[in-house]
Design a protein around this motif. Structure first.
Motif, PDB file in Angstrom:
ATOM      1  N   ALA A  36       0.854  -1.190   0.000  1.00 52.33           N
ATOM      2  CA  ALA A  36       0.000   0.000   0.000  1.00 52.33           C
ATOM      3  C   ALA A  36       0.888   1.238   0.000  1.00 52.33           C
ATOM      4  O   ALA A  36       2.081   1.166   0.306  1.00 52.33           O
ATOM      5  CB  ALA A  36      -0.901  -0.005   1.226  1.00 52.33           C
ATOM      6  N   GLU A  37       0.289   2.369  -0.333  1.00 59.01           N
ATOM      7  CA  GLU A  37       1.004   3.638  -0.318  1.00 59.01           C
ATOM      8  C   GLU A  37       0.107   4.758   0.199  1.00 59.01           C
ATOM      9  O   GLU A  37      -1.095   4.758  -0.050  1.00 59.01           O
ATOM     10  CB  GLU A  37       1.454   4.036  -1.731  1.00 59.01           C
ATOM     11  CG  GLU A  37       2.542   3.195  -2.308  1.00 59.01           C
ATOM     12  CD  GLU A  37       2.969   3.659  -3.693  1.00 59.01           C
ATOM     13  OE1 GLU A  37       4.059   3.231  -4.121  1.00 59.01           O
ATOM     14  OE2 GLU A  37       2.233   4.421  -4.354  1.00 59.01           O
ATOM     15  N   LEU A  38       0.735   5.715   0.877  1.00 57.33           N
ATOM     16  CA  LEU A  38       0.112   6.992   1.193  1.00 57.33           C
ATOM     17  C   LEU A  38       0.894   8.025   0.404  1.00 57.33           C
ATOM     18  O   LEU A  38       2.094   8.210   0.636  1.00 57.33           O
ATOM     19  CB  LEU A  38       0.213   7.320   2.684  1.00 57.33           C
ATOM     20  CG  LEU A  38      -0.887   6.742   3.533  1.00 57.33           C
ATOM     21  CD1 LEU A  38      -0.475   5.420   4.091  1.00 57.33           C
ATOM     22  CD2 LEU A  38      -1.250   7.712   4.601  1.00 57.33           C
ATOM     23  N   GLN A  39       0.231   8.650  -0.540  1.00 57.75           N
ATOM     24  CA  GLN A  39       0.902   9.597  -1.413  1.00 57.75           C
ATOM     25  C   GLN A  39       0.579  11.014  -0.966  1.00 57.75           C
ATOM     26  O   GLN A  39      -0.587  11.392  -0.901  1.00 57.75           O
ATOM     27  CB  GLN A  39       0.479   9.364  -2.857  1.00 57.75           C
ATOM     28  CG  GLN A  39       0.845   7.979  -3.348  1.00 57.75           C
ATOM     29  CD  GLN A  39       0.293   7.667  -4.724  1.00 57.75           C
ATOM     30  OE1 GLN A  39      -0.478   8.426  -5.294  1.00 57.75           O
ATOM     31  NE2 GLN A  39       0.687   6.526  -5.255  1.00 57.75           N
ATOM     32  N   THR A  40       1.638  11.784  -0.656  1.00 58.37           N
ATOM     33  CA  THR A  40       1.471  13.188  -0.303  1.00 58.37           C
ATOM     34  C   THR A  40       2.004  14.030  -1.451  1.00 58.37           C
ATOM     35  O   THR A  40       2.548  13.493  -2.422  1.00 58.37           O
ATOM     36  CB  THR A  40       2.214  13.531   1.004  1.00 58.37           C
ATOM     37  OG1 THR A  40       3.620  13.520   0.758  1.00 58.37           O
ATOM     38  CG2 THR A  40       1.867  12.564   2.129  1.00 58.37           C
ATOM     39  N   ALA A  41       1.876  15.330  -1.323  1.00 58.14           N
ATOM     40  CA  ALA A  41       2.324  16.227  -2.391  1.00 58.14           C
ATOM     41  C   ALA A  41       3.825  16.140  -2.642  1.00 58.14           C
ATOM     42  O   ALA A  41       4.293  16.399  -3.743  1.00 58.14           O
ATOM     43  CB  ALA A  41       1.934  17.662  -2.056  1.00 58.14           C
ATOM     44  N   HIS A  42       4.597  15.749  -1.609  1.00 60.36           N
ATOM     45  CA  HIS A  42       6.057  15.790  -1.746  1.00 60.36           C
ATOM     46  C   HIS A  42       6.753  14.454  -1.561  1.00 60.36           C
ATOM     47  O   HIS A  42       7.980  14.390  -1.587  1.00 60.36           O
ATOM     48  CB  HIS A  42       6.639  16.811  -0.762  1.00 60.36           C
ATOM     49  CG  HIS A  42       6.153  18.196  -1.030  1.00 60.36           C
ATOM     50  ND1 HIS A  42       6.628  18.973  -2.054  1.00 60.36           N
ATOM     51  CD2 HIS A  42       5.189  18.939  -0.427  1.00 60.36           C
ATOM     52  CE1 HIS A  42       6.000  20.130  -2.076  1.00 60.36           C
ATOM     53  NE2 HIS A  42       5.123  20.131  -1.089  1.00 60.36           N
ATOM     54  N   GLY A  43       6.010  13.383  -1.344  1.00 68.31           N
ATOM     55  CA  GLY A  43       6.636  12.083  -1.168  1.00 68.31           C
ATOM     56  C   GLY A  43       5.600  11.029  -0.834  1.00 68.31           C
ATOM     57  O   GLY A  43       4.438  11.332  -0.575  1.00 68.31           O
TER      58      GLY A  43
END
Length: 136
Positions: A36-43
């Motif tokens: 799984a991933e948590l995608q933020t604006a910078h990483g």
């Protein structure tokens, strides 16, 4: 070259994903039962199960829940407000209440369910604010 993600290896992807979704208010993407991933604006914070280690050379490549060197850091607009709102949730994980650091950040330290150290911080000094301009 740019750093794009950090991956945590865990025995329970779902539990860790729920924890990070709660504290970041970012909806994660569950690609498989093992990733799984948590995608933020910078990483991106990636979460992989111990089963994925076979793809990287075997189970000895990394060990779940044994991090004693890295700190996963998130910048936030108001770490004190976040702490006030989430203090009950964070109570079992708390390492240090919001504290102003010598380098100009106000930091809240806690551990995730696997014991990984997490820092939520807000830049306070003029130098820190300038350093992180556009990152919040």
């Amino acid at each position: 070259m740019n750093l794009v993600s950090i991956r945590i290896i865990t025995e329970n992807v779902g539990k860790l994903l729920e924890f990070y979704e709660h504290i970041t208010e970012v909806k994660g993407i569950r690609f498989t039962d093992d990733f799984a991933e948590l995608q933020t604006a910078h990483g991106t914070l990636a979460i992989g199960s111990t089963r994925t280690l076979q793809l990287f050379g075997g189970s000895e490549v990394a060990k779940a829940a044994q991090n004693h060197t890295a700190i996963i850091e998130f910048i936030t607009t108001d770490v004190d407000k976040f702490y006030q709102e989430e203090s009950v949730f964070l109570a079992p994980y708390l390492v240090q209440e919001p504290t102003t650091m010598p380098w100009g950040n106000r930091s809240l330290l806690f551990r995730d369910p696997d014991g990984n150290l997490v820092n939520f911080f807000t830049p306070l000094s003029a130098e820190a604010i300038k350093k992180f301009e556009g990152k919040i």
